[in-house]
Design an enzyme around this catalytic site. Sequence first.
Site, PDB file in Angstrom:
ATOM      1  N   LYS A  52      33.704  40.651 -29.143  1.00 21.65           N
ATOM      2  CA  LYS A  52      33.766  39.211 -29.444  1.00 21.65           C
ATOM      3  C   LYS A  52      32.851  38.876 -30.620  1.00 21.65           C
ATOM      4  CE  LYS A  52      35.120  38.083 -24.721  1.00 21.65           C
ATOM      5  NZ  LYS A  52      34.792  37.539 -23.402  1.00 21.65           N
ATOM      6  N   GLN A  96      29.607  35.747 -20.047  1.00 23.18           N
ATOM      7  CA  GLN A  96      30.507  36.852 -19.705  1.00 23.18           C
ATOM      8  C   GLN A  96      30.521  37.105 -18.195  1.00 23.18           C
ATOM      9  OE1 GLN A  96      32.582  38.262 -21.870  1.00 23.18           O
ATOM     10  NE2 GLN A  96      33.433  39.719 -20.422  1.00 23.18           N
ATOM     11  N   ASP A 119      35.815  29.176 -23.121  1.00 20.43           N
ATOM     12  CA  ASP A 119      36.516  30.041 -22.158  1.00 20.43           C
ATOM     13  C   ASP A 119      37.522  29.233 -21.333  1.00 20.43           C
ATOM     14  OD1 ASP A 119      36.132  32.782 -22.025  1.00 20.43           O
ATOM     15  OD2 ASP A 119      34.166  32.598 -21.069  1.00 20.43           O
TER      16      ASP A 119
HETATM   17  N1  GUN Z   1      35.424  38.630 -18.030  1.00 19.43           N
HETATM   18  C1  GUN Z   1      36.688  39.085 -18.147  1.00 19.43           C
HETATM   19  N2  GUN Z   1      37.422  38.276 -18.950  1.00 19.43           N
HETATM   20  C2  GUN Z   1      36.580  37.291 -19.352  1.00 19.43           C
HETATM   21  C3  GUN Z   1      36.759  36.165 -20.205  1.00 19.43           C
HETATM   22  O1  GUN Z   1      37.839  35.881 -20.745  1.00 19.43           O
HETATM   23  N3  GUN Z   1      35.645  35.384 -20.373  1.00 19.43           N
HETATM   24  C4  GUN Z   1      34.451  35.660 -19.769  1.00 19.43           C
HETATM   25  N4  GUN Z   1      33.437  34.814 -19.989  1.00 19.43           N
HETATM   26  N5  GUN Z   1      34.275  36.698 -18.968  1.00 19.43           N
HETATM   27  C5  GUN Z   1      35.336  37.516 -18.768  1.00 19.43           C
END
Ligand code: GUN
Length: 291
Positions: A52, A96, A119
């Site tokens: 990311k 995350q 998100d």
């Molecule tokens: N863990 C797995 N997929 C995601 C996501 O799209 N966002 C976040 N914050 N954690 C994740």
Amino acid sequence: MILLDGNKLSAVIRKEIGHRVIDFCGKEIRPPHLAAVLIGDNPASQAYVRNKIKACEEVGFASTLIKKPETTTQEELLDIVRGLNEDPKLDGYIVQLPLPRHIKEEEITLAIDPAKDVDGFHPNNFGRMALGMPSFLPATPMGIMIMLDRYQIPTDGKHCVVLGRSNIVGTPIALLMSKKSKPGNATVTIAHSRTQNLSEITRSAQIIIAALGIPHFLKEDMVSPGTCIIDVGINKIEDTSHAKGYRLVGDVDFEKVKYKCSAITPVPGGVGPMTITALLENTWRAFREKK
Ligand code: GUN
């Protein structure tokens, strides 16, 4: 069979986002800024967050990684979240998941400012999505919708079977696919661990979205010819022929199923990069909405 190439499509879209940054930002206007909070040292989470941050650099966004140990307390994480909410130089951020077991995920999600919730996990955003109001869409379902749109996969009136009912993927993608929209307008079935006669259901699908987290779960005999398959799974399986001793596979038995379908996403290189591209789109939007 069309290979739905998430790497290729992401490169195209990220170039578009990069041009927007060049056109809009300059001496007077800072670029969009995304922060990622990573608690603990889950290797998969570390890799996702790294990608990311790398994607931010690729499109000219600013990024901040906040990395804290596994022992971080609920109150310490809430303090971080409050600080990010208050930071005027930050447009959006993500925490995350999964979080360590001692942390109450729901309380953290509720503490995130919905205007910075790129998100789309906060109930304000999730609820607005369900009602068809403007909102941040969760990145993985949004990435899938962008992919279906750009590859012009017909969804109108089709039977779409979603395997899995998680808050992050299964439930929101089912909602989006059933919406009066393009892509959308599908007849959606959500299948999960208690579903009976699963193969009968998957065989009646024209679109299957597999998001269960079980390697190679969807087999050839569960799929009808001509189905479009979106594989959300990213599973590690042991493979001594690889230098690392493992390889990544999806929830679909790709090598056997690919001959039967009209279109399919590979793993890796399918939904994964699209998820990050959707996060960049949300960050761009958070940035523009502040202006
Ligand atoms: N863990 C797995 N997929 C995601 C996501 O799209 N966002 C976040 N914050 N954690 C994740």
